[in-house]
Design a protein around this motif. Sequence first.
Motif, PDB file in Angstrom:
ATOM      1  N   ASP A  50      -2.452  14.631   3.834  1.00 15.29           N
ATOM      2  CA  ASP A  50      -4.011  14.859   3.734  1.00 15.29           C
ATOM      3  C   ASP A  50      -4.381  15.403   5.115  1.00 15.29           C
ATOM      4  O   ASP A  50      -4.392  14.770   6.070  1.00 15.29           O
ATOM      5  CB  ASP A  50      -4.616  13.786   3.391  1.00 15.29           C
ATOM      6  CG  ASP A  50      -6.125  13.784   3.273  1.00 15.29           C
ATOM      7  OD1 ASP A  50      -6.644  15.009   3.782  1.00 15.29           O
ATOM      8  OD2 ASP A  50      -6.973  12.856   2.812  1.00 15.29           O
ATOM      9  N   GLU A  79       1.613   7.202   0.294  1.00 18.87           N
ATOM     10  CA  GLU A  79       2.604   8.554   0.039  1.00 18.87           C
ATOM     11  C   GLU A  79       1.713   9.336  -0.347  1.00 18.87           C
ATOM     12  O   GLU A  79       1.752  10.891  -0.003  1.00 18.87           O
ATOM     13  CB  GLU A  79       3.613   8.120  -1.255  1.00 18.87           C
ATOM     14  CG  GLU A  79       4.749   7.354  -0.698  1.00 18.87           C
ATOM     15  CD  GLU A  79       5.739   8.270   0.053  1.00 18.87           C
ATOM     16  OE1 GLU A  79       5.377   9.549   0.100  1.00 18.87           O
ATOM     17  OE2 GLU A  79       6.816   7.460   0.732  1.00 18.87           O
ATOM     18  N   ALA A  80       0.513   8.988  -1.151  1.00 23.21           N
ATOM     19  CA  ALA A  80      -0.334   9.991  -1.644  1.00 23.21           C
ATOM     20  C   ALA A  80      -1.172  10.689  -0.685  1.00 23.21           C
ATOM     21  O   ALA A  80      -1.610  11.826  -1.016  1.00 23.21           O
ATOM     22  CB  ALA A  80      -1.260   9.454  -2.749  1.00 23.21           C
ATOM     23  N   THR A  81      -1.511  10.082   0.462  1.00 26.74           N
ATOM     24  CA  THR A  81      -2.300  10.695   1.420  1.00 26.74           C
ATOM     25  C   THR A  81      -1.513  11.117   2.786  1.00 26.74           C
ATOM     26  O   THR A  81      -2.134  11.499   3.634  1.00 26.74           O
ATOM     27  CB  THR A  81      -3.250   9.614   2.047  1.00 26.74           C
ATOM     28  OG1 THR A  81      -2.731   8.315   2.482  1.00 26.74           O
ATOM     29  CG2 THR A  81      -4.169   8.801   0.693  1.00 26.74           C
ATOM     30  N   THR A 124      -6.760  13.193   7.178  1.00 31.75           N
ATOM     31  CA  THR A 124      -6.180  12.061   7.877  1.00 31.75           C
ATOM     32  C   THR A 124      -6.661  12.076   9.358  1.00 31.75           C
ATOM     33  O   THR A 124      -6.384  13.117   9.935  1.00 31.75           O
ATOM     34  CB  THR A 124      -4.528  12.028   7.629  1.00 31.75           C
ATOM     35  OG1 THR A 124      -4.279  11.982   6.257  1.00 31.75           O
ATOM     36  CG2 THR A 124      -4.300  10.789   8.413  1.00 31.75           C
ATOM     37  N   ASN A 146       0.841  -1.201   0.026  1.00 30.90           N
ATOM     38  CA  ASN A 146       0.069   0.037  -0.005  1.00 30.90           C
ATOM     39  C   ASN A 146       0.848   1.175  -0.123  1.00 30.90           C
ATOM     40  O   ASN A 146       0.443   2.480   0.412  1.00 30.90           O
ATOM     41  CB  ASN A 146      -0.767  -0.080   1.316  1.00 30.90           C
ATOM     42  CG  ASN A 146      -1.912  -1.168   1.158  1.00 30.90           C
ATOM     43  OD1 ASN A 146      -3.025  -0.791   0.714  1.00 30.90           O
ATOM     44  ND2 ASN A 146      -1.715  -2.062   1.738  1.00 30.90           N
ATOM     45  N   ALA A 190       2.030   3.407  -2.158  1.00 26.47           N
ATOM     46  CA  ALA A 190       1.968   4.207  -3.318  1.00 26.47           C
ATOM     47  C   ALA A 190       0.703   5.096  -2.617  1.00 26.47           C
ATOM     48  O   ALA A 190       0.717   6.204  -2.580  1.00 26.47           O
ATOM     49  CB  ALA A 190       1.439   3.725  -4.525  1.00 26.47           C
ATOM     50  N   GLU A 191      -0.387   4.423  -2.110  1.00 23.20           N
ATOM     51  CA  GLU A 191      -1.466   5.262  -1.407  1.00 23.20           C
ATOM     52  C   GLU A 191      -1.189   5.761  -0.262  1.00 23.20           C
ATOM     53  O   GLU A 191      -1.548   7.251   0.036  1.00 23.20           O
ATOM     54  CB  GLU A 191      -2.598   4.131  -1.071  1.00 23.20           C
ATOM     55  CG  GLU A 191      -3.733   4.719  -0.574  1.00 23.20           C
ATOM     56  CD  GLU A 191      -4.833   3.773  -0.035  1.00 23.20           C
ATOM     57  OE1 GLU A 191      -5.805   4.206   0.592  1.00 23.20           O
ATOM     58  OE2 GLU A 191      -4.976   2.680  -0.474  1.00 23.20           O
TER      59      GLU A 191
END
Length: 235
Positions: free
Chosen positions: A230, A225-227, A233, A220, A222-223
């Motif tokens: 956020d 890193e993308a969040t 969060t 997981n 990539a996800e």
Amino acid sequence: MNTVEQNLANWRESLLSSIPVGGLLSRNPVAYKWKAAFRIWMLREAVFWRLHDLMMQSYALHQHRQGLGARILLRSGFESLATLIHLNQIMQQVLDGKLGFHAFGKKTSALLLGSKDGSTEHQSINIMTIIQKCDRRYPGIEKLYAILSESAHPNYEGMVAGYSKIDHDEYETHFSNRWMELYGDRHLESMELCMSTFHHEYNDVWPALMEKLENWIETNDAELEATKNDPLTPA
């Protein structure tokens, strides 16, 4: 040599002297670019060092018939054990999709770096909250902790029961140190329970969870890193 002495001797030889960062990166470079993964190792080994120290001192006091101090240290031992149990619980929650990884990271920061006096920037988690959650896995641990806490506090048991006894026939109260009389014959049994539960959580539960979590992070990544930045969060 009784079971407690044997455990303590084995623990002394098993304490980890260091955690090499390079070794963890070689183990899984994707998982260990995340600080939470390092904190998991730190928490596990810090609990081991603290619990060994507490059990050594509790046993020494018990051998010298210093019952109250032995019980107070055992109470602290169960708090340390609970920290590892709770760590394993929240690792499982991540794997089950019940806790977001970034929220998990914040929880590991609170467990490892939390304080109540403001000496760190993280607020510590209330130990009773942790104990109550651990009771779901080990029913009875909350009750045992409460019993030990009664001895630790200056309330009825901590003062009246621990140091006095009423002679109803003579209408007289006699004072003495009664801790070994009250609990001495059960202390080693409670120590063994704490230590055996730790063995299971440290040697069986944690390694399997850690391997699964490393693989989960890698899958997981990539996800994550993308969040990671956020604002939504959850804390």
